[in-house]
Design a protein around this motif. Structure first.
Motif, PDB file in Angstrom:
ATOM      1  N   ARG A   1       0.834  -1.204   0.000  1.00 29.23           N
ATOM      2  CA  ARG A   1       0.000   0.000   0.000  1.00 29.23           C
ATOM      3  C   ARG A   1       0.868   1.253   0.000  1.00 29.23           C
ATOM      4  O   ARG A   1       1.075   1.872   1.028  1.00 29.23           O
ATOM      5  CB  ARG A   1      -0.946  -0.038   1.188  1.00 29.23           C
ATOM      6  CG  ARG A   1      -1.897  -1.225   1.115  1.00 29.23           C
ATOM      7  CD  ARG A   1      -2.936  -1.193   2.215  1.00 29.23           C
ATOM      8  NE  ARG A   1      -3.940  -2.240   2.050  1.00 29.23           N
ATOM      9  CZ  ARG A   1      -5.044  -2.338   2.769  1.00 29.23           C
ATOM     10  NH1 ARG A   1      -5.290  -1.438   3.711  1.00 29.23           N
ATOM     11  NH2 ARG A   1      -5.897  -3.324   2.558  1.00 29.23           N
TER      12      ARG A   1
ATOM     13  N   TRP B   1      -2.421   5.889  -0.245  1.00 32.96           N
ATOM     14  CA  TRP B   1      -2.934   4.672  -0.871  1.00 32.96           C
ATOM     15  C   TRP B   1      -4.454   4.684  -0.927  1.00 32.96           C
ATOM     16  O   TRP B   1      -5.049   4.298  -1.925  1.00 32.96           O
ATOM     17  CB  TRP B   1      -2.462   3.448  -0.099  1.00 32.96           C
ATOM     18  CG  TRP B   1      -2.910   2.162  -0.743  1.00 32.96           C
ATOM     19  CD1 TRP B   1      -2.270   1.479  -1.727  1.00 32.96           C
ATOM     20  CD2 TRP B   1      -4.121   1.440  -0.466  1.00 32.96           C
ATOM     21  NE1 TRP B   1      -3.005   0.365  -2.091  1.00 32.96           N
ATOM     22  CE2 TRP B   1      -4.134   0.322  -1.333  1.00 32.96           C
ATOM     23  CE3 TRP B   1      -5.174   1.611   0.406  1.00 32.96           C
ATOM     24  CZ2 TRP B   1      -5.170  -0.612  -1.325  1.00 32.96           C
ATOM     25  CZ3 TRP B   1      -6.212   0.692   0.405  1.00 32.96           C
ATOM     26  CH2 TRP B   1      -6.201  -0.404  -0.445  1.00 32.96           C
TER      27      TRP B   1
ATOM     28  N   ASN C   1      -6.947   2.287  -7.678  1.00 23.04           N
ATOM     29  CA  ASN C   1      -6.187   1.133  -7.199  1.00 23.04           C
ATOM     30  C   ASN C   1      -6.556  -0.150  -7.940  1.00 23.04           C
ATOM     31  O   ASN C   1      -5.737  -1.062  -8.039  1.00 23.04           O
ATOM     32  CB  ASN C   1      -6.380   0.956  -5.701  1.00 23.04           C
ATOM     33  CG  ASN C   1      -5.658   2.022  -4.901  1.00 23.04           C
ATOM     34  OD1 ASN C   1      -4.711   2.657  -5.395  1.00 23.04           O
ATOM     35  ND2 ASN C   1      -6.095   2.248  -3.682  1.00 23.04           N
TER      36      ASN C   1
ATOM     37  N   ASN D   1      -4.222  -0.056 -10.622  1.00 22.03           N
ATOM     38  CA  ASN D   1      -2.830   0.228 -10.217  1.00 22.03           C
ATOM     39  C   ASN D   1      -2.294   1.461 -10.927  1.00 22.03           C
ATOM     40  O   ASN D   1      -1.138   1.489 -11.368  1.00 22.03           O
ATOM     41  CB  ASN D   1      -1.932  -0.978 -10.507  1.00 22.03           C
ATOM     42  CG  ASN D   1      -2.282  -2.186  -9.666  1.00 22.03           C
ATOM     43  OD1 ASN D   1      -2.618  -2.062  -8.499  1.00 22.03           O
ATOM     44  ND2 ASN D   1      -2.233  -3.366 -10.273  1.00 22.03           N
TER      45      ASN D   1
END
Length: 122
Positions: free
Chosen positions: A31, A53, A74, A77
């Motif tokens: 993270r 994160w 996320n 990515n």
């Protein structure tokens, strides 16, 4: 290890906008805070902006506050840098970073992308 690949740089007129993307691969399960730095010719690399994160915290250099926005997805990515109202002094190579310690009061990065050129014409 984390590999970072930037995209989205280019040539734009002053007052215009660009969006940079940075996709991470490798140890993306960690993270990491992620962010952006830039280096203009003859100058040192400088911090531009960063995001935690979770995405709940962002930080910006004074020179870009109100004009640039860092965001992340996320699931992909990927971290983004939306740059609006660009100025000629924003011309630089922009680097993506991951895992961002603050050393001596200065942001830096454990992992770096290869950089993408942004040129703002007057």
């Amino acid at each position: 290890q984390v590999r970072l690949v930037e995209s989205g740089g280019g040539l734009v007129q002053a007052g215009g906008s660009l969006r940079l993307s940075c996709t991470a691969s490798g140890r993306t399960s960690s993270r990491h805070d992620m962010g952006w730095f830039r280096q203009a010719p003859g100058k040192e690399r400088e911090f531009v902006g960063a995001i935690s994160w979770s995405g709940s915290n962002t930080w910006y250099a004074d020179s870009v506050k109100g004009r640039f926005t860092v965001s992340r997805d996320n699931a992909k990515n990927t971290v983004y840098l939306q740059m609006n109202t660009l100025k000629p002094e924003d011309t630089a190579v922009y680097y993506c970073g991951a895992d961002l310690p603050i050393v001596g009061g200065t942001w830096t990065s454990k992992y770096w992308g290869q950089g993408t050129q942004v040129t703002v014409s007057s």
